[in-house]
Design a protein around this motif. Structure first.
Motif, mmCIF file in Angstrom:
data_model
loop_
_atom_site.group_PDB
_atom_site.id
_atom_site.type_symbol
_atom_site.label_atom_id
_atom_site.label_comp_id
_atom_site.label_asym_id
_atom_site.label_seq_id
_atom_site.Cartn_x
_atom_site.Cartn_y
_atom_site.Cartn_z
ATOM 1 N N ASP A 6 8.059 -25.168 14.562
ATOM 2 C CA ASP A 6 9.397 -24.792 14.131
ATOM 3 C C ASP A 6 9.265 -23.230 13.530
ATOM 4 O O ASP A 6 10.135 -22.417 13.561
ATOM 5 N N VAL A 7 8.173 -23.127 12.867
ATOM 6 C CA VAL A 7 7.843 -21.560 12.462
ATOM 7 C C VAL A 7 7.733 -20.643 13.552
ATOM 8 O O VAL A 7 8.488 -19.457 13.065
ATOM 9 N N HIS A 19 10.518 -29.792 6.424
ATOM 10 C CA HIS A 19 8.853 -30.106 6.575
ATOM 11 C C HIS A 19 8.356 -30.742 5.422
ATOM 12 O O HIS A 19 7.487 -31.768 5.415
ATOM 13 N N LYS A 20 9.058 -30.604 4.047
ATOM 14 C CA LYS A 20 8.609 -31.309 2.838
ATOM 15 C C LYS A 20 8.707 -32.627 2.989
ATOM 16 O O LYS A 20 8.296 -33.472 2.365
ATOM 17 N N SER A 21 10.083 -32.911 3.929
ATOM 18 C CA SER A 21 10.450 -34.487 3.780
ATOM 19 C C SER A 21 9.937 -35.077 5.339
ATOM 20 O O SER A 21 10.103 -36.185 5.636
ATOM 21 N N ILE A 60 16.863 -16.364 4.866
ATOM 22 C CA ILE A 60 16.478 -16.892 3.675
ATOM 23 C C ILE A 60 16.809 -18.653 3.559
ATOM 24 O O ILE A 60 16.232 -19.416 3.450
ATOM 25 N N GLN A 61 18.379 -18.681 3.703
ATOM 26 C CA GLN A 61 18.665 -19.939 3.817
ATOM 27 C C GLN A 61 18.394 -21.059 4.963
ATOM 28 O O GLN A 61 18.166 -22.028 4.816
ATOM 29 N N THR A 62 18.243 -20.145 6.093
ATOM 30 C CA THR A 62 17.857 -21.220 7.381
ATOM 31 C C THR A 62 16.187 -21.464 7.090
ATOM 32 O O THR A 62 15.829 -22.542 7.114
ATOM 33 N N ALA A 63 15.559 -20.667 6.548
ATOM 34 C CA ALA A 63 13.916 -20.958 6.317
ATOM 35 C C ALA A 63 13.887 -21.806 5.215
ATOM 36 O O ALA A 63 13.037 -22.864 5.348
ATOM 37 N N ASP A 64 14.628 -21.860 4.100
ATOM 38 C CA ASP A 64 14.931 -22.942 2.965
ATOM 39 C C ASP A 64 15.033 -24.122 3.462
ATOM 40 O O ASP A 64 14.545 -25.208 3.031
ATOM 41 N N ALA A 65 16.343 -24.197 4.475
ATOM 42 C CA ALA A 65 16.446 -25.674 4.970
ATOM 43 C C ALA A 65 15.195 -26.224 5.849
ATOM 44 O O ALA A 65 15.112 -27.269 5.685
ATOM 45 N N LEU A 66 14.630 -25.362 6.565
ATOM 46 C CA LEU A 66 13.348 -25.744 7.354
ATOM 47 C C LEU A 66 12.373 -26.270 6.547
ATOM 48 O O LEU A 66 11.658 -27.130 6.907
ATOM 49 N N ASP A 90 -2.675 -21.745 13.656
ATOM 50 C CA ASP A 90 -3.395 -21.610 12.524
ATOM 51 C C ASP A 90 -3.003 -20.220 11.965
ATOM 52 O O ASP A 90 -3.445 -19.817 10.570
ATOM 53 N N MET A 91 -2.495 -19.352 12.762
ATOM 54 C CA MET A 91 -2.290 -18.038 12.225
ATOM 55 C C MET A 91 -0.870 -17.640 11.628
ATOM 56 O O MET A 91 -0.537 -16.569 11.025
ATOM 57 N N ARG A 92 -0.218 -18.922 11.973
ATOM 58 C CA ARG A 92 1.057 -18.473 11.410
ATOM 59 C C ARG A 92 1.293 -19.241 9.964
ATOM 60 O O ARG A 92 0.821 -19.839 9.434
ATOM 61 N N PRO A 93 2.313 -18.450 9.150
ATOM 62 C CA PRO A 93 2.624 -18.920 7.919
ATOM 63 C C PRO A 93 3.301 -20.140 7.721
ATOM 64 O O PRO A 93 3.731 -20.810 8.892
ATOM 65 N N THR A 94 3.324 -20.973 6.873
ATOM 66 C CA THR A 94 4.152 -22.102 6.712
ATOM 67 C C THR A 94 5.446 -21.779 6.310
ATOM 68 O O THR A 94 5.859 -20.617 6.005
ATOM 69 N N MET A 95 6.474 -22.742 6.550
ATOM 70 C CA MET A 95 7.819 -22.438 6.252
ATOM 71 C C MET A 95 7.784 -22.078 4.733
ATOM 72 O O MET A 95 8.882 -21.167 4.298
ATOM 73 N N LYS A 96 7.179 -22.729 3.930
ATOM 74 C CA LYS A 96 7.190 -22.468 2.297
ATOM 75 C C LYS A 96 6.912 -20.883 2.256
ATOM 76 O O LYS A 96 7.619 -20.237 1.301
ATOM 77 N N GLU A 97 5.720 -20.530 2.866
ATOM 78 C CA GLU A 97 5.235 -19.149 2.632
ATOM 79 C C GLU A 97 6.415 -18.068 3.265
ATOM 80 O O GLU A 97 6.630 -17.297 2.688
ATOM 81 N N VAL A 98 7.130 -18.576 4.315
ATOM 82 C CA VAL A 98 8.028 -17.732 4.783
ATOM 83 C C VAL A 98 9.257 -17.556 3.942
ATOM 84 O O VAL A 98 9.733 -16.391 3.808
ATOM 85 N N VAL A 99 9.716 -18.512 3.097
ATOM 86 C CA VAL A 99 10.731 -18.417 2.336
ATOM 87 C C VAL A 99 10.482 -17.355 1.256
ATOM 88 O O VAL A 99 11.103 -16.798 0.911
ATOM 89 N N ASP A 100 9.089 -17.793 0.555
ATOM 90 C CA ASP A 100 8.843 -17.027 -0.495
ATOM 91 C C ASP A 100 8.653 -15.522 -0.023
ATOM 92 O O ASP A 100 8.961 -14.631 -0.835
ATOM 93 N N THR A 101 8.388 -15.286 0.974
ATOM 94 C CA THR A 101 8.129 -13.904 1.518
ATOM 95 C C THR A 101 9.426 -13.297 1.736
ATOM 96 O O THR A 101 9.634 -12.137 1.307
#
Length: 696
Positions: free
Chosen positions: A568-569, A503-505, A493-499, A646-657
């Motif tokens: 990165d995903v 991406h947001k930056s 979770i922490q790694t995904a949150d950092a990534l 295109d079939m991969r989630p975004t890192m934001k979606e990964v964090v939420d999941t």
């Protein structure tokens, strides 16, 4: 005691003039020797005239560019285009349009090299765009694929891979994705590489045989080099020869019969046609006369200043109050920051590490806001980079433990080479890290100047190793009981949150792997190593030659050279499978189909045998909650590892999941799952029965 006599201004000036005249012939000889040497003809095989930016034995490095070294092997000029181990034969060079024609040496005699490497080159030095060529893909290890090949027999050739004879195929890369039948067939092969060929050959590939493919590869492809092209053209037109100043940082030099210049011979404008022998002689005479006059004037001025200084020495002595003011100014300089233009400033030292005796030395500066250290104080901090203090060794440099004089513990990264590429990575990492602020990203304390003796980066020291160390490295045995599933999930979770923050930056990390995820003593994550990172603000992707770590690189990135945040995903999906299995991303001791962890994980999941992959120490077989959460994380990893970005989630979606899995929020939608099954649509579904026995 006899009074000391000061020399008269006239005597001082005459002495300086004589010394200048006597030393001029020697300096003249030294300055013009590169002009003579770089004009000598050097030949290797069919290349009868090797010119700037290339250099090799018999043609000194200062006659070329440091990154364009050739080696002449069996009368064949070889060139290394990038970080990969592939050598390229140089078939032809054309300095007038700055192009070189090269062919892969490992594919010169055979279509079946012992080791498979993609065709990559340093994009800061070479550009293959708009040069009339196209990629051809070679697919290996296609034996045993179910179904009849949709490709004609003419596209097939046989290769011995890992002592096993198997079918291989070649096809025009741009046509593969347009035909779903062909792409679905080829994606099942073990591996593939892409190689550029001339457009005329690419147009014939659809009807070519393997022997014609060999000829296409031997004809090679074109690259346009970038090595001070405009400056070199101006130098040549003015009668000079292009070369290099080998001191750091690298500088272009125009070697001329009359000396060495930074642009053109005698600094004569290019449009005037350069300087002939007459203008060269006039320039030499004028240079001597001007130099003599200047030195004489300087001598007189120094003499006068010396006498005045002697008279006013008492008045010039600083008072105690003035000394305190200088020291106070030094202390306040810590608050000073500078913009990006300060990156070319001189080397200051860290304020708390040592105090200088002059106000000039007390002035501090920063690079993009990062404190600048001297090489000497970091040498002291690391005990002269003692081997016993080395923390790790990566592709770009070694990392050492250090302790500054102010007591801070640091990790000092020492880049291996001080060349153009390393300076670019050095500047890139400083520029990116200084603009970021996230609790799960490693903090950069400072660096040396890019003009320093060595390129050094100074980070906060993270004492508990990497997740690779804990999963399958030096700490695996001692930490197996501590590295529980709940800690692994928290690390994910922490790694995904950092990534997601990166991406947001507007930043792609580009080298996400378990060795770049550090842990502190509380197992809190610090993502590190941004040397390969790229900014992608306001664009959908960054076009660049594939770089990164084998086993983690996005396969679509290999095919189209387009780096996106979804790259990165994919890499993070590999890290998730490492957290689940405790296995390394690449292991050549495994079965050839399982060397790559990503491939092995996808296969295990599709075959309903996830339990064979999971680390037995995390309680997958004995704890129902761990089993359910591990299965859901494996499902997420499977989505991250899809070949189509295109079939991969975004890192934001990964964090939420992941947070939902941690909080068991998905319990209502996902009952306890004993194994993962993939339905016809490629989606996961729960399966509460044991898989059918092969015998039934």
């Amino acid at each position: 005691m006899k009074p000391r006599l000061d020399p008269s201004p006239a005597l001082l000036a005459i002495t300086v003039v004589l010394a200048t005249i006597i030393s001029f012939p020697v300096a003249r000889c030294q300055d013009t020797s590169p002009y003579d040497i770089c004009g000598q003809s050097v030949q290797c095989g069919d290349i009868d005239k090797i010119e700037y930016p290339f250099w090799l034995s018999g043609r000194p490095q200062h006659c070329g560019h440091p990154d364009f070294q050739l080696s002449c092997r069996s009368d064949v000029p070889m060139l290394r285009l990038g970080p990969g181990p592939v050598d390229y034969r140089v078939l032809k060079t054309d300095s007038s349009i700055h192009t070189v024609t090269v062919a892969r040496n490992d594919l010169w005699e055979t279509l079946c090299p012992q080791t498979l490497y993609n065709t990559t080159y340093n994009t800061t030095l070479f550009n293959g765009n708009n040069l009339g060529q196209e990629d051809v893909s070679l697919y290996y290890g296609c034996q045993g694929i179910l179904g009849v090949s949709p490709l004609a027999a003419s596209f097939r050739f046989s290769c011995n891979v890992n002592q096993t004879q198997s079918d291989s195929y070649f096809y025009r890369t741009s046509f593969i994705d347009t035909d779903t039948t062909i792409s679905s067939f080829l994606v099942q092969c073990n591996s593939h590489i892409t190689v550029p060929v001339d457009q005329s050959w690419a147009n014939r590939i659809l009807t070519a045989t393997d022997s014609e493919l060999k000829q296409a590869l031997q004809d090679g492809f074109n690259l346009r080099w970038t090595a001070y092209n405009e400056e070199c053209d101006q130098c040549v037109r003015s009668g000079g020869r292009c070369g290099s100043n080998l001191t750091s940082p690298y500088q272009f030099v125009c070697y001329c019969a009359s000396g060495n210049f930074s642009a053109t011979c005698n600094n004569v404008p290019v449009e005037s046609g350069g300087g002939g022998s007459k203008s060269s002689s006039i320039g030499i005479v004028l240079g001597i006369v001007g130099g003599v006059i200047a030195v004489a004037v300087v001598g007189v001025v120094l003499f006068v200043c010396r006498r005045r200084k002697r008279r006013g020495i008492k008045a010039a002595s600083p008072t105690q109050t003035e000394t305190k003011a200088i020291l106070a100014a030094a202390g306040s300089s810590q608050a000073l920051t500078s913009d990006t233009s300060n990156f070319t400033s001189s080397i200051p030292s860290y304020p708390s590490s040592k105090t200088s005796e002059t106000s000039k030395e007390l002035v501090k500066s920063t690079y993009f806001g990062a404190q600048v250290f001297t090489y000497e104080e970091l040498e002291v901090a690391t005990d002269n980079f003692n081997d016993s203090k080395q923390l790790g060794d990566g592709g770009f440099g070694a990392v050492y433990y250090g302790k500054l004089l102010d007591g801070r513990e640091v990790a000092v990264k020492r880049l291996y080479e001080n060349n153009f590429k390393r300076v670019e990575q050095f500047v890139n990492e400083v520029r990116i890290l200084t603009k970021l602020d996230h609790e799960n990203l490693v903090k950069l304390f400072g660096c040396t100047s890019k003009r320093s003796r060595e390129l050094l980066l100074v980070y906060e020291y993270i004492p508990n190793g990497t997740i690779a160390d804990h999963l399958h490295g030096k700490l695996a045995n001692s930490s197996s009981s501590l590295f529980s599933w709940s800690i692994r999930l928290n690390v994910a979770i922490q790694t995904a949150d950092a990534l997601a923050y990166l991406h947001k930056s507007g930043i792609i990390h580009r080298d996400v792997k378990s060795n770049n995820i550090l842990l502190d003593k509380s197992f809190q994550v610090k993502v590190a190593d941004f040397g390969l990172s790229r900014l992608f603000e306001n664009v959908t992707h960054v076009s660049t030659a594939p770089q990164g770590t084998p086993g983690y690189v996005d396969p679509e990135y290999y095919q189209c050279y387009q780096l996106t945040d979804k790259s990165d995903v994919y890499s993070f999906g590999v890290v998730l499978m490492e957290l689940i299995s405790s296995l390394p991303a690449v292991d050549t001791s495994r079965h050839r189909l399982d060397i790559n962890l990503a491939n092995m994980a996808v296969t295990k999941i599709q075959n309903q045998t996830l339990s064979e992959l999971v680390d037995k120490t995390i309680g997958f077989e004995t704890n129902g909650l761990v089993r359910r959460k591990t299965t859901l994380v494996a499902e997420l990893a499977f989505r991250c590892l899809q070949h189509n970005k295109d079939m991969r989630p975004t890192m934001k979606e990964v964090v939420d999941t992941l947070k939902g899995i941690q909080n068991d929020d998905l319990n209502a939608q996902k009952p306890e799952v004993l194994d993962i099954v993939v339905d016809d649509g490629g989606m996961f579904k729960g399966h509460n029965t044991e898989p059918t026995s092969p015998d039934q």
